[in-house]
Design a protein around this motif. Structure first.
Motif, PDB file in Angstrom:
ATOM      1  N   THR A 156       6.345  -1.106 -15.728  1.00 50.22           N
ATOM      2  CA  THR A 156       7.010  -0.274 -14.723  1.00 50.22           C
ATOM      3  C   THR A 156       7.282  -1.130 -13.496  1.00 50.22           C
TER       4      THR A 156
ATOM      5  N   GLU B 135      10.153   4.558 -10.374  1.00 45.56           N
ATOM      6  CA  GLU B 135      10.836   4.058 -11.551  1.00 45.56           C
ATOM      7  C   GLU B 135      12.277   4.562 -11.678  1.00 45.56           C
TER       8      GLU B 135
ATOM      9  N   GLU C  11       0.830  -1.210   0.000  1.00 45.93           N
ATOM     10  CA  GLU C  11       0.000   0.000   0.000  1.00 45.93           C
ATOM     11  C   GLU C  11       0.861   1.255   0.000  1.00 45.93           C
TER      12      GLU C  11
ATOM     13  N   PRO D 110       5.135   3.834  -3.838  1.00 40.47           N
ATOM     14  CA  PRO D 110       4.945   5.160  -4.436  1.00 40.47           C
ATOM     15  C   PRO D 110       4.380   5.027  -5.847  1.00 40.47           C
ATOM     16  N   PRO D 111       3.839   6.128  -6.370  1.00 44.07           N
ATOM     17  CA  PRO D 111       3.348   6.105  -7.753  1.00 44.07           C
ATOM     18  C   PRO D 111       4.462   5.688  -8.705  1.00 44.07           C
ATOM     19  N   ALA D 112       4.052   5.112  -9.816  1.00 45.73           N
ATOM     20  CA  ALA D 112       5.014   4.515 -10.748  1.00 45.73           C
ATOM     21  C   ALA D 112       6.182   5.438 -11.087  1.00 45.73           C
ATOM     22  N   GLU D 113       5.880   6.684 -11.401  1.00 44.49           N
ATOM     23  CA  GLU D 113       6.982   7.538 -11.887  1.00 44.49           C
ATOM     24  C   GLU D 113       7.978   7.867 -10.785  1.00 44.49           C
ATOM     25  N   GLU D 114       7.537   7.833  -9.532  1.00 47.75           N
ATOM     26  CA  GLU D 114       8.491   8.101  -8.456  1.00 47.75           C
ATOM     27  C   GLU D 114       9.385   6.904  -8.179  1.00 47.75           C
TER      28      GLU D 114
ATOM     29  N   ARG E  29       6.454  -0.525 -10.461  1.00 46.37           N
ATOM     30  CA  ARG E  29       5.253  -0.596  -9.638  1.00 46.37           C
ATOM     31  C   ARG E  29       4.306  -1.671 -10.164  1.00 46.37           C
ATOM     32  N   ASP E  30       4.043  -1.629 -11.470  1.00 42.73           N
ATOM     33  CA  ASP E  30       3.138  -2.627 -12.041  1.00 42.73           C
ATOM     34  C   ASP E  30       3.700  -4.033 -11.898  1.00 42.73           C
TER      35      ASP E  30
END
Ligand code: ADP
Ligand code: MG
Length: 707
Positions: A208, A194, A185, A188-192, A210-211
């Motif tokens: 990514t 990555e 949970e 962090p969001p994907a772009e952070e 995250r995914d």
């Protein structure tokens, strides 16, 4: 681990770096739990993100009992038909469940309490998950996970597969899954999160980070389990790629830093090396000569040599190292030679003394067991430069060992040392920013792309030719039932003046158990071979005893040496021409090859008997066949890889490869060229990003080894 709960409040949640946040930051994780996690290496959120499921359970659908197949786990939903408790051999509870498909499944429990047994009332609805197996009357599930349902409860359907995590001692599977869920949970969001350049990801069609993590922890039901099992799913490849890249970058950076630090060029006239060659009873092979030339060229430069010499067992690496040492000594510098075992170090000591002392070179011995006054004297000689060549074990790396002017470090059988460990010796180098030249030797043949990855910080030379006059070792696989014949063979060989090894292998990782086993084999052989002079060698013996035993065997005083795998690396007794390896089916091919390399070193035709306990599995049979058919370390290594299942990591011990969390350099070998290319690009265009990748995956180890 400083898992103090107080720390929690002070930790600033830097989002991009939140992976480093300690697990203690998660709700419900107190110091005790944090400690249990830390014991398993799970200290930060990121550690939990990377604690990937071992397997999955599919509760996304309910299978009709009639459709169940043995060995295929499934979820079923039905009603309790009948309950039976038995005590025939041990307590047993059998619950028959049937569903609309009008088929019946038996749930069987061996451990249960009374309350549990009382729950199963005929007519109650139940949902359970497990692996059906053939039972006495149709299919059954043994200790399935189950839940009794209220009559009005709807069917249980999840939309994702349930992860089953590798166990952590002291934490139940359900709590562990919940904990990982909580950590996820906080992703962090994907772009952070990555770090991989988008171009690279897109080119390879990888998700990514995250995914990838979310998919691996909770895969959708339509995911290909076959891909997962093989480690081929894009999410797995994505993680493996990043990890391999980080390790590669870490090694490359070390190499760049080392190169920058400079070294003392060693370019003497070469008289000492020439004198040594004169003294040898043989001429160098072409391959030895070529590799020695490469070494000379490296050492003549004002930057440190970083060279790995790969050469099959018996290819003659030691003498090449001795020639390099002679050059450094002639240039007025010191040399350190480090071997992974005392036995091997001692053998090098013997060789170097024989080769170099008559030429006026002082060879000093430093191992852990050198103590008291002898140690002080050795340290003093080393510190004042009187010791010109220092041979030893890990003891050489200790802090209080200071060299006057160390110019060359030789590490033998480097696969036995940690990847980062060998780098510690370079700190013993010359004053100022200079570091010693490094020569690393290994007999472990690993395929080329792998070598590029594992030794990204080293140039590689290969001694690809055997000294002349070697007769190939004849290898036979023999059942342990024919032990008597094997013993007879030893008797005959020894009667002809040959010498033999009997190697005992054990799976238990305990010196003590191993010592006992080898002791009893020793006694048994003594009884069966009266009149034969038999020696015993194992890891539990005192170094002096080992040394004496080895010396007696080498001198021909002992005819048969019963030993554990301590003799695996480097031991060189040319007159020994017969080797028996007991329980050979338990050893890896690389190890068998190393062991077998102890024979076939003289002019005598040698043989190796691989004794196995029947029945052999198909795989074991094939592996022994590979050993029988080939004597070439590279061929054996390739075959070994073919025969290994995916996920069966080539151990660090066997290859000297770093150990990875996710990646398997064998399984993921196809990614390596991409890794090398990406590393090249990143180091040139975005070194900061490279730093972050290394920090994420290699962390502390890199910091230690970094310059
Ligand atoms: P490894 O590469 O496995 O360390 P060693 O250095 O122990 O092999 O060499 C194996 C044996 O071969 C030693 O007895 C060594 O003296 C001998 N040897 C090395 N080079 C040659 C050569 N060019 N010709 C003949 N014998 C050699
Ligand atoms: Mg060797």
């Amino acid at each position: 681990m400083a898992g103090s709960p107080r720390r929690r409040t002070t930790a600033t949640p830097v989002l991009a770096a939140s992976g480093a946040e300690p697990v203690a930051g998660l709700p419900g994780v107190g110091p005790k739990l944090a400690e249990k996690l830390a014991a398993r290496g799970l200290a930060s959120l990121q550690d939990l993100w990377l604690h990937l499921p071992r397997r999955y359970e599919d509760r996304t659908r309910v299978s009709p009992i009639a459709d169940l197949a043995p060995g295929r786990p499934a979820q079923i939903e039905g009603r309790v038909e009948a309950v039976e408790r038995g005590f025939r051999y041990r307590p047993m509870l059998r619950v028959a469940v049937s569903d609309d498909s009008r088929a019946t499944l038996v749930l069987r429990f061996f451990h249960f309490n009374r309350a549990q047994a009382a729950q199963f009332l005929p007519g109650r609805r139940i949902v359970c998950y497990g692996e059906p197996r053939p039972g006495q009357r149709g299919l059954e599930m043994i200790h399935p996970s189950y839940r009794l349902l209220a009559d009005d409860e709807g069917p249980v359907r999840r939309d994702r597969l349930d992860p089953v995590y590798p166990a952590v001692e002291g934490i139940g599977p359900a709590s562990l899954a919940k904990l990982v869920g909580k950590a996820l949970e906080r992703l962090p969001p994907a772009e952070e999160l990555e770090l991989l350049p988008a171009g690279l990801r897109e080119r390879l069609g990888l998700p990514t980070l995250r995914d990838a993590l979310l998919t691996l922890h909770r895969p959708p039901p339509d995911v290909s389990m076959a891909d997962f099992a093989m480690g081929r799913h894009p999410s797995q490849r994505r993680l493996a790629l990043e990890e391999l890249l980080a390790h590669h970058l870490s090694l490359r950076r070390q190499r760049i830093a080392l190169r920058r630090s400079g070294a003392m060029p060693v370019r003497p006239p070469g008289k000492l090396a020439a004198a040594l060659r004169q003294r040898l009873a043989f001429a160098l092979t072409g391959a030895q000569q070529r590799v020695f030339d490469e070494i000379c060229r490296d050492m003549a430069r004002p930057e440190p040599m970083l060279r790995l010499v790969q050469g099959d067992v018996g290819s003659g690496k030691t003498v090449v190292a001795a020639l390099a040492a002679a050059n450094a000594v002639e240039a007025g510098r010191q040399v350190a030679l480090m071997a992974p075992t005392e036995l091997l170090a001692e053998q090098h000591l013997g060789n170097f003394r024989v080769w170099l002392e008559p030429l006026g070179v002082r060879v000093t011995w430093l191992a852990g067991k050198v103590a008291g006054r002898a140690r002080a004297a050795a340290l003093d000689d080393i510190a004042h430069g009187r010791a010109q060549v220092v041979v030893g074990t890990h003891a050489l790396m200790q802090e209080n060992v200071a060299f006057a002017s160390l110019a060359l470090v030789i590490v033998d059988e480097q696969h036995r040392f940690g990847v980062h460990q060998r780098l510690a010796l370079r700190d013993k180098g010359l004053a100022g920013s200079q570091v010693p030249h490094q020569l690393v030797m290994t007999a472990t043949p690993i395929p080329r792309t792998l070598a590029m990855s594992a030794y990204a910080d080293l140039d590689v030379s290969v001694i690809d030719q055997m000294p002349p006059g070697r007769t190939p070792v004849t290898t036979a696989a023999v059942s342990a039932e024919r032990r008597g014949e094997v013993v007879e063979r030893i008797r005959a060989a020894c009667a002809e003046g040959r010498q033999a090894y009997w190697v005992c292998t054990l799976i238990e990782d305990s010196d003590e158990v191993e010592a006992q086993a080898v002791q009893s084999t020793f006694e048994q052989l003594q009884a069966q071979l009266p009149g034969l002079r038999i020696g015993l060698l194992h890891g539990r013996m005192k170094p002096a005893e080992k040394q004496e035993m080895m010396a007696r065997f080498k001198a021909g005083e002992l005819q048969l040496l019963v030993a554990t795998t301590v003799i695996e690396v480097g031991v060189d007794v040319p007159n020994a021409s017969l080797m028996i390896i007991e329980n050979a089916e338990r050893l890896g091919l690389a190890q068998l090859h190393q062991l077998r390399g102890r024979v076939g070193r003289g002019a005598e035709a040698s043989s190796c008997v691989l004794m196995y306990k029947p029945p052999l599995s198909q795989m074991a049979r094939e592996r022994l066949e590979v050993m029988r058919a080939s004597g070439d370390g590279f061929v054996i290594a390739e075959k070994d890889l073919d025969l290994r299942g995916p996920g069966e990591l080539l151990g660090t011990r066997q290859t000297g490869l770093a150990s990875f969390r996710i990646a398997d350099p064998i399984r993921d070998a196809a990614l390596l060229p991409e890794v090398h290319r990406a590393a090249e690009g990143l180091l040139a265009s975005d070194p900061r990003l490279a730093d972050r990748l290394v920090e994420r995956w290699v962390g502390g180890a890199a910091r230690y080894a970094g310059a």
